[in-house]
Design an enzyme around this catalytic site. Sequence first.
Site, mmCIF file in Angstrom:
data_model
loop_
_atom_site.group_PDB
_atom_site.id
_atom_site.type_symbol
_atom_site.label_atom_id
_atom_site.label_comp_id
_atom_site.label_asym_id
_atom_site.label_seq_id
_atom_site.Cartn_x
_atom_site.Cartn_y
_atom_site.Cartn_z
ATOM 1 N N LYS A 108 -12.216 33.691 20.571
ATOM 2 C CA LYS A 108 -11.811 32.318 20.258
ATOM 3 C C LYS A 108 -11.790 31.509 21.552
ATOM 4 C CE LYS A 108 -10.664 33.603 16.000
ATOM 5 N NZ LYS A 108 -11.438 33.214 14.799
ATOM 6 N N SER A 143 -11.635 29.399 10.551
ATOM 7 C CA SER A 143 -11.219 30.285 11.633
ATOM 8 C C SER A 143 -9.778 30.718 11.426
ATOM 9 C CB SER A 143 -11.347 29.567 12.986
ATOM 10 O OG SER A 143 -10.812 30.358 14.025
ATOM 11 N N SER A 177 -16.653 31.927 12.984
ATOM 12 C CA SER A 177 -15.480 31.156 13.388
ATOM 13 C C SER A 177 -15.698 30.353 14.664
ATOM 14 C CB SER A 177 -14.271 32.074 13.565
ATOM 15 O OG SER A 177 -14.429 32.901 14.700
ATOM 16 N N SER A 224 -19.064 36.933 12.818
ATOM 17 C CA SER A 224 -18.572 35.901 11.895
ATOM 18 C C SER A 224 -18.802 34.513 12.479
ATOM 19 C CB SER A 224 -17.078 36.098 11.610
ATOM 20 O OG SER A 224 -16.302 35.727 12.740
#
Length: 247
Positions: free
Chosen positions: A100, A193, A39, A37
Amino acid sequence: MTKTTGGWLESIKTVVYAVLIAVGIRTVAFEPFNIPSGSMIPTLQVGDYLFVSKYAYGYSRHSIPFSPNLFEGRILGALPKRGDVAVFKYPRDNSTDYIKRIVGLPGDRIQMRSGRLFLNGQEVPRESLGPYTVEGDGPRMTVRRYRETLPRNGGTRQHEILEAMDDGPYDNTQEFLVPPGHVFAMGDNRDNSLDSREMNAVGFVPLENLVGRAEMIFFSVDGSAAWYEVWNWPSAIRWSRLFSGVN
């Protein structure tokens, strides 16, 4: 025992040894991950494949394949540094991998105000780098790119972030106090996100859930070629991203 039987046994032993070595390396040293993804754009692109160091923060049950409940806490544990890009197990199910950037450590106060990150009451500096076109993660769109500077260990750590707007759902938040034994994680693609800013989803990340620190991109494809389109593979590889460090 016949010669043929002995040959089969040797082959099986070789395969078993190879599997044990691979599992050992994956558990204590490095594990490969891919990015599904957007994010973490622009730092990580959809289609990036990277190595994560398992030893960076010590070892928990999540360091072992399938996360068996063998022990609690971390062995040889170490706190992440602000700015680290880390893989962790999603706190809601302890099985899904998330990646992250760690922006808050235990005891830190984190808040977003009009798209700006505040750490312990101080605004984190950001410098405009101009427009950035996001591709490969939904509709093509142009957003704003910034260089953000986080304080850490008496120095600083710079990284790039994206902001489509400064008044989105996660651009103005309450002040979060990171509890002991937890960290606060956010995606670099700030308006795209799901991260610690959403307490009903990710929330604070337990230190036990940390899998490791992202270190190096070893492969990257832009998705323009299907697996069977061998003739298009060379043009689909992002050659400039191969063997680059994760900042």
